[in-house]
Scaffold this motif. Structure first.
Motif, mmCIF file in Angstrom:
data_model
loop_
_atom_site.group_PDB
_atom_site.id
_atom_site.type_symbol
_atom_site.label_atom_id
_atom_site.label_comp_id
_atom_site.label_asym_id
_atom_site.label_seq_id
_atom_site.Cartn_x
_atom_site.Cartn_y
_atom_site.Cartn_z
ATOM 1 N N LEU A 23 20.999 -4.121 -4.743
ATOM 2 C CA LEU A 23 20.455 -5.565 -4.849
ATOM 3 C C LEU A 23 19.152 -5.636 -4.823
ATOM 4 O O LEU A 23 18.741 -6.634 -5.930
ATOM 5 N N ALA A 24 18.484 -4.996 -4.213
ATOM 6 C CA ALA A 24 16.962 -4.992 -4.389
ATOM 7 C C ALA A 24 16.527 -4.506 -5.823
ATOM 8 O O ALA A 24 15.465 -4.906 -6.304
ATOM 9 N N ILE A 68 2.839 -2.390 0.030
ATOM 10 C CA ILE A 68 3.853 -1.194 0.347
ATOM 11 C C ILE A 68 2.977 -0.077 1.149
ATOM 12 O O ILE A 68 3.464 0.595 1.811
ATOM 13 N N ALA A 69 1.910 0.207 0.153
ATOM 14 C CA ALA A 69 0.959 1.527 0.523
ATOM 15 C C ALA A 69 0.595 1.160 2.252
ATOM 16 O O ALA A 69 0.603 2.199 3.016
ATOM 17 N N ILE A 70 0.158 -0.039 2.584
ATOM 18 C CA ILE A 70 -0.519 -0.424 3.822
ATOM 19 C C ILE A 70 0.575 -0.265 4.857
ATOM 20 O O ILE A 70 0.354 0.178 6.060
ATOM 21 N N PHE A 103 7.826 -8.976 -1.310
ATOM 22 C CA PHE A 103 9.183 -8.996 -0.476
ATOM 23 C C PHE A 103 10.309 -7.743 -0.907
ATOM 24 O O PHE A 103 10.789 -6.975 -0.292
ATOM 25 N N VAL A 104 10.578 -8.089 -2.219
ATOM 26 C CA VAL A 104 11.748 -7.140 -2.861
ATOM 27 C C VAL A 104 11.329 -5.711 -2.939
ATOM 28 O O VAL A 104 12.133 -4.697 -2.500
ATOM 29 N N SER A 105 10.027 -5.516 -3.080
ATOM 30 C CA SER A 105 9.332 -4.025 -3.091
ATOM 31 C C SER A 105 9.589 -3.507 -1.717
ATOM 32 O O SER A 105 9.986 -2.140 -1.546
#
Length: 354
Positions: free
Chosen positions: A33-34, A76-78, A222-224
């Motif tokens: 889904l993502a 994402i990295a943080i 959000f999706v990531s």
């Protein structure tokens, strides 16, 4: 009708992905889904970028797309850095560095390659400002040098000195990047501008375009994040190394927005904006995002150094070399896109086998 269907599917898939994530659905369901949701969110971001570019010009439009697209990757990295520090999982630092490597080579090879190939199949030759290409090539070399030097000298430095050196290099790179933005968009803006290309009608008004650009970025972020949460199970199921997951899986997810927007713009003969998205995004990752991550980790209490592995340095160096060779004349054709994609495949196979 097609536009309404797209926006309806965008909302449905975003909501479904969110429900699956927060509702604790099976990891495979969350992953599927993502993945679908991020494709629609990236397409939305591409449309918003094109509309903003109609009002701001191709260079600024491409820069905004690269910046908003990289914002998701920065988030994402943080998150990974925070988990590495507060959950005492230092291996996540390696995944962060691998994702930085993957973003740099992914933008230079995959995004640029797909854009040049798609645009070249429709238009025999596409041109953009050769002066901008030359400056981009110089900045690529700066990025390679800035990542290569700490890796070489780290062997002779203590861990404390390595961290200090990493912070100093990070600050220098951030200053250099900010000065590049001032140079390219203020003092030498006219020299580096592309020739005007017919844009046609904008999708939305200027204010709506900016609002949708911000909204699309939030959706991609959000999706990531939801997608990254499924990667542990994904890598274990398929026996993938952290290096491969960081350099290719996370990077491709993080670059989904750039993929969509750059290819769409190239197919409309707006190769200048596509190049700005692809190469500009790589430069932004190397000269701004990676250094910011080093500084953020410092303030979190455990500095992530800027020392990359030999594999990562070779990949970045190779990507910079071929991208420089192809883009420095200010013109592209479909076969140059094939060359970029071939190098990306070679590196992907190498990382998979390591």
């Amino acid at each position: 009708m097609r536009q309404k269907l797209f926006y309806m599917l965008l909302i449905v898939m975003f909501v479904a992905s969110g429900i699956a994530h927060y509702g604790g659905a099976a990891n495979l369901v969350q992953l599927v889904l993502a993945c679908i949701a991020v494709i629609f969110a990236a397409g939305f971001l591409g449309k918003a970028t094109e509309s903003v570019a109609h009002y701001s010009g191709e260079r600024l439009g491409g820069f905004l797309n690269a910046t908003f697209g990289n914002a998701a990757e920065l988030i994402i990295a943080i998150i990974l850095i925070k988990d590495a520090i507060f959950h005492d999982e230092p291996k996540l630092f390696d995944m962060v560095k691998a994702s930085v490597t993957g973003s740099i080579i992914g933008n230079m090879l995959l995004v640029l390659g797909l854009s040049v190939l798609a645009g070249g199949l429709k238009f025999k030759v596409q041109n953009f400002n050769p002066k901008l290409a030359a400056h981009n090539a110089s900045l690529m070399m700066l990025a390679v040098i800035a990542l290569f030097v700490p890796a070489v000298f780290a062997k002779q430095l203590s861990p404390a000195h390595t961290e200090t050196f990493s912070i100093i290099v990070a600050v220098i790179l951030i200053v250099a990047y900010l000065l590049w933005l001032y140079f390219s968009m203020v003092t030498h803006k006219d020299e580096l501008a592309d020739e005007a290309v017919e844009h046609g009608e904008a999708l939305w008004s200027k204010r709506t375009s900016i609002l949708f650009l911000a909204l699309a970025t939030v959706m991609v972020a959000f999706v990531s994040e939801w997608l990254v949460g499924t990667l542990d199970t994904f890598s274990e199921t398929f026996g993938l190394s952290e290096l491969f997951v960081g350099a290719f899986v996370i990077a491709i997810i993080g670059n989904a927005a750039e993929h969509s927007a750059a290819v769409m713009l190239a197919m409309k003969n707006k190769i200048g904006a596509a190049v700005e998205i692809a190469i500009g995004s790589s430069l932004q990752i190397a000269l701004f995002v990676a250094p910011v991550l080093v500084i953020v980790s410092f303030f979190m209490g455990n500095t992530m150094n800027i020392v990359f592995t030999a594999y990562e340095l070779v990949a970045i160096g190779v990507a910079a070399f071929i991208a420089k060779s192809i883009s420095q004349d200010g013109s592209t054709n479909w076969y140059e896109g094939v060359l970029l994609l071939a190098v990306y495949l070679i590196l992907g196979i190498a990382f998979y086998l390591v």
